[in-house]
Each structure stands twice: as C-alpha cells, then as structure tokens.
Write a protein that holds these residues in place. Structure first.
Motif, PDB file in Angstrom:
ATOM      1  N   ILE A   1     -23.592  36.363 -49.135  1.00 17.61           N
ATOM      2  CA  ILE A   1     -24.969  36.265 -48.645  1.00 17.61           C
ATOM      3  C   ILE A   1     -25.346  37.445 -47.757  1.00 17.61           C
ATOM      4  O   ILE A   1     -26.462  37.949 -47.805  1.00 17.61           O
ATOM      5  CB  ILE A   1     -25.160  34.944 -47.859  1.00 17.61           C
TER       6      ILE A   1
ATOM      7  N   ILE B   1     -20.420  27.711 -43.433  1.00 17.11           N
ATOM      8  CA  ILE B   1     -20.925  28.836 -44.205  1.00 17.11           C
ATOM      9  C   ILE B   1     -19.941  30.008 -44.228  1.00 17.11           C
ATOM     10  O   ILE B   1     -20.047  30.912 -45.079  1.00 17.11           O
ATOM     11  CB  ILE B   1     -22.294  29.301 -43.636  1.00 17.11           C
ATOM     12  N   GLN B   2     -18.976  30.001 -43.344  1.00 16.29           N
ATOM     13  CA  GLN B   2     -18.067  31.130 -43.152  1.00 16.29           C
ATOM     14  C   GLN B   2     -17.417  31.645 -44.446  1.00 16.29           C
ATOM     15  O   GLN B   2     -17.411  32.864 -44.694  1.00 16.29           O
ATOM     16  CB  GLN B   2     -16.990  30.753 -42.136  1.00 16.29           C
TER      17      GLN B   2
ATOM     18  N   ASP C   1     -26.258  25.688 -40.435  1.00 14.83           N
ATOM     19  CA  ASP C   1     -25.107  26.484 -40.041  1.00 14.83           C
ATOM     20  C   ASP C   1     -25.384  27.971 -40.241  1.00 14.83           C
ATOM     21  O   ASP C   1     -25.027  28.807 -39.399  1.00 14.83           O
ATOM     22  CB  ASP C   1     -23.883  26.050 -40.852  1.00 14.83           C
ATOM     23  N   LEU C   2     -26.046  28.306 -41.344  1.00 15.03           N
ATOM     24  CA  LEU C   2     -26.401  29.698 -41.613  1.00 15.03           C
ATOM     25  C   LEU C   2     -27.400  30.206 -40.574  1.00 15.03           C
ATOM     26  O   LEU C   2     -27.294  31.347 -40.104  1.00 15.03           O
ATOM     27  CB  LEU C   2     -26.986  29.834 -43.018  1.00 15.03           C
TER      28      LEU C   2
ATOM     29  N   LEU D   1     -20.006  33.852 -46.561  1.00 16.70           N
ATOM     30  CA  LEU D   1     -20.861  34.862 -45.939  1.00 16.70           C
ATOM     31  C   LEU D   1     -20.845  36.202 -46.667  1.00 16.70           C
ATOM     32  O   LEU D   1     -21.850  36.897 -46.717  1.00 16.70           O
ATOM     33  CB  LEU D   1     -20.449  35.067 -44.475  1.00 16.70           C
TER      34      LEU D   1
ATOM     35  N   THR E   1     -31.758  33.781 -50.516  1.00 14.87           N
ATOM     36  CA  THR E   1     -30.846  32.786 -51.074  1.00 14.87           C
ATOM     37  C   THR E   1     -31.514  31.429 -51.260  1.00 14.87           C
ATOM     38  O   THR E   1     -32.229  30.965 -50.368  1.00 14.87           O
ATOM     39  CB  THR E   1     -29.615  32.622 -50.153  1.00 14.87           C
TER      40      THR E   1
ATOM     41  N   TYR F   1     -25.569  31.022 -37.429  1.00 19.09           N
ATOM     42  CA  TYR F   1     -24.778  32.252 -37.579  1.00 19.09           C
ATOM     43  C   TYR F   1     -25.679  33.479 -37.491  1.00 19.09           C
ATOM     44  O   TYR F   1     -25.378  34.433 -36.758  1.00 19.09           O
ATOM     45  CB  TYR F   1     -24.043  32.231 -38.918  1.00 19.09           C
ATOM     46  N   CYS F   2     -26.776  33.475 -38.231  1.00 20.24           N
ATOM     47  CA  CYS F   2     -27.643  34.652 -38.297  1.00 20.24           C
ATOM     48  C   CYS F   2     -28.356  34.925 -36.976  1.00 20.24           C
ATOM     49  O   CYS F   2     -28.698  36.074 -36.676  1.00 20.24           O
ATOM     50  CB  CYS F   2     -28.676  34.474 -39.410  1.00 20.24           C
TER      51      CYS F   2
ATOM     52  N   ILE G   1     -29.334  40.382 -45.292  1.00 19.16           N
ATOM     53  CA  ILE G   1     -29.268  39.013 -45.778  1.00 19.16           C
ATOM     54  C   ILE G   1     -29.894  38.954 -47.166  1.00 19.16           C
ATOM     55  O   ILE G   1     -31.025  39.416 -47.368  1.00 19.16           O
ATOM     56  CB  ILE G   1     -30.018  38.047 -44.840  1.00 19.16           C
TER      57      ILE G   1
END
Length: 307
Positions: free
Chosen positions: A132, A125-126, A156-157, A129, A140, A160-161, A137
């Motif tokens: 998004i 997701i990097q 993956d998101l 980002l 999405t 990260y979040c 946030i």
C-alpha cells in the motif's frame, strides 16, 4: 466490554459475565430480542443463554440507560437505527418505524438490540504495508463481507498513516465517518485511539464530507467506509483529481464480484484504485486473502486463498 455490561440490566449482565468466564469466549455481538433468549456470538459461533429471556421491561430499562433517561437527546441516533456509547460500542435497534415524507422520523416500541463490541486492534495492517505504501500511499479499495474486519483494518491504516516516527513522516489524514463506525465519536470526540494528524467529520454523508475536506482542510489522505452510490463515485473522482490519496471499503466477497456492480465497474475501468485488498470472514478478523493491482492482477495471496 465493561461499558456494555454496566448499562445492561444487572441480572443479564451477571448472566453474560458468568457465561464468558465459564466458556472463555471473546464476544463480538450480544443480541437482545423481547421475549427471546439472549444470543451472543464470537464472530464464528452462536451461543444461546436459554435460561434467561429478555423481557419488555428489560428493553425499556436498557433503552433508558442508553439514553440516560432522555430519548429526545438521542433522537437523531434513533432515526439512524443505532446508538454509539462510551468505548465506541455500537448498539443497533429495531422496532416500529415512523415514516414522514418518505424518511424515517423515529423508531418506537423498540423490540430488539444488537450490541457490537468495539475492539480496536493495532498492527493488523503491518504485514501488508509494502503493498500500500510505496513512494506514496496507493489508492486502495478494501473488499470484504460483513464482519470480515474492513473497518478495523481501515482504522488501523488511518492510525499508521497519521502517526510519524523517526524514520517516516505522517500524512494529514481526513476521515469521513458517516455511520460513526471508524472513530465511534461521541459529541464529536473519537472514542478509538487515533493518530495525531487525523481530522474527522462524524455522521456526515460521504460524498459531501469528501468535498468539504478538499475545500477546507487540505488533506493528503481521505478515508471513507462503505462506498457504493453514484454520489460517492462522483466525489471519489473529485478527490483523485484534487491530488489527494484515497482509501475506502466496499461490501463484497471478491474482486470479480464488485467488478460487476455498475457504479464500481466504472471506478475499476478508470483505474482509480491501484490496490484492491480482499478480506475473508472465515478465520480471523482482518485476514487479507488477496491483494490485486489496478489491472486486477494478483500481487499477494494467502495460503487460504491458494488452497
């Protein structure tokens, strides 16, 4: 992959190992059908182990190993048509279905299995980002055909979040995992590595799960997979009006395609989502070919899309 090889009949396991070593392929699925050769694929190509057929006795042994010789223990999973094993690998099953009161009660005489190899990937997701995560946030919707990596990107998101760093705070992240695909939980414990601020409702219907989280867990972000029903849409509306951010996925090949579906059309019209990420299954898993805003205007296009 090792967890899968351990529960396969030994001769089949050895056959697959030898093929993998010889051909150097990265297996995504193994399909076993009674009285048929073994099928494996890497997401792009299909390969057949024609010298080894999957027998009825192989099927019985495999099912017993999956259930630890207690089919009753897996009655609910069998009713849903799949079983999740250690490592997050998912085994779909098909056979003779028993229906009671218009609902699937069980699957007997299992004749085929589809083993989907779980391969959590981090960092996918990097590159996206900045589209998004702005001041918050952005709600999405991730759009993509089967095996395009929608769930992988979603996971993956979530990681990260829900993980804080020295430069940013984490979000209280709630996942409604109706089909145990995002977290691959076993006995309620996620098998895939997740961020420290994630709460999971496993095998819970999406609409009910979203409402349960809002009522009891004060989430800042809710994540769900594969929306589509009217109930889902109604729950999404409640989530948004509760001030909670939302990221979810839907089957489709383009923004234009999903815009024609009655339930999704209303979501788009009401501008529930500020971002639409379109994935492709043509090259790599999780490849984002386009990102659009709430008006359907393109913010990002990959080189593949431009061509």
């Amino acid at each position: 992959m090792e967890q899968v090889l351990q529960i396969l009949p030994s001769d089949i396991s050895n056959c697959i190992k030898k093929y993998m070593d010889r051909e150097q392929i990265d297996i995504q699925e193994i399909r076993l059908r009674v009285n048929q050769p073994i099928e494996i694929n890497d997401g792009k190509h299909v390969f057949w182990l024609k010298n080894h057929f999957f027998s009825a006795s192989d099927a019985t042994l495999f099912l017993n190993k999956i259930s630890e010789f207690s089919l009753y223990r897996l009655e609910e999973e069998l009713r849903n048509g799949f079983i999740t094993i250690a490592g997050g690998h998912r085994i779909g099953i098909s056979g003779s279905v028993i229906v009671e009161n218009s609902k699937v009660k069980a699957i007997h005489h299992v004749s085929s299995f589809n083993i989907r190899i779980a391969k959590p990937q981090f960092g996918m997701i990097q590159p996206y980002l900045s589209y998004i995560l702005t001041d918050k946030i952005q709600n999405t919707l991730i759009i993509g055909p089967p095996q395009s990596g929608k769930t992988t990107l979603l996971r993956d998101l979530a990681n990260y979040c829900a993980t804080s760093t020295s430069t940013r705070s984490s979000y209280k992240t709630a996942i409604v995992d109706e089909r145990s695909e995002i977290c691959a939980s076993i006995n309620g414990v996620p098998q895939h590595l997740l961020g420290s601020r994630i709460d999971v409702l496993d095998r819970c219907p999406k609409a009910e799960g979203m409402m349960m989280f809002i009522r009891s867990m004060s989430p800042e972000l809710i994540i769900v997979d594969e929306i589509g029903s009217q109930k889902d849409v109604e729950a999404i509306d409640e989530v948004i009006h509760a001030g909670v951010q939302l990221v979810c996925t839907v089957h489709g090949r383009s923004f234009a395609e999903i815009s024609e579906r009655p339930t999704i059309k209303n979501i788009i019209k009401n501008k529930i989502f500020q971002r639409f990420m379109v994935l492709s299954n043509q090259t790599t898993v999780g490849e984002v070919i386009e990102i659009l805003d709430e008006e359907g205007q393109s913010l990002y296009r990959s080189r593949v899309m431009i061509k």
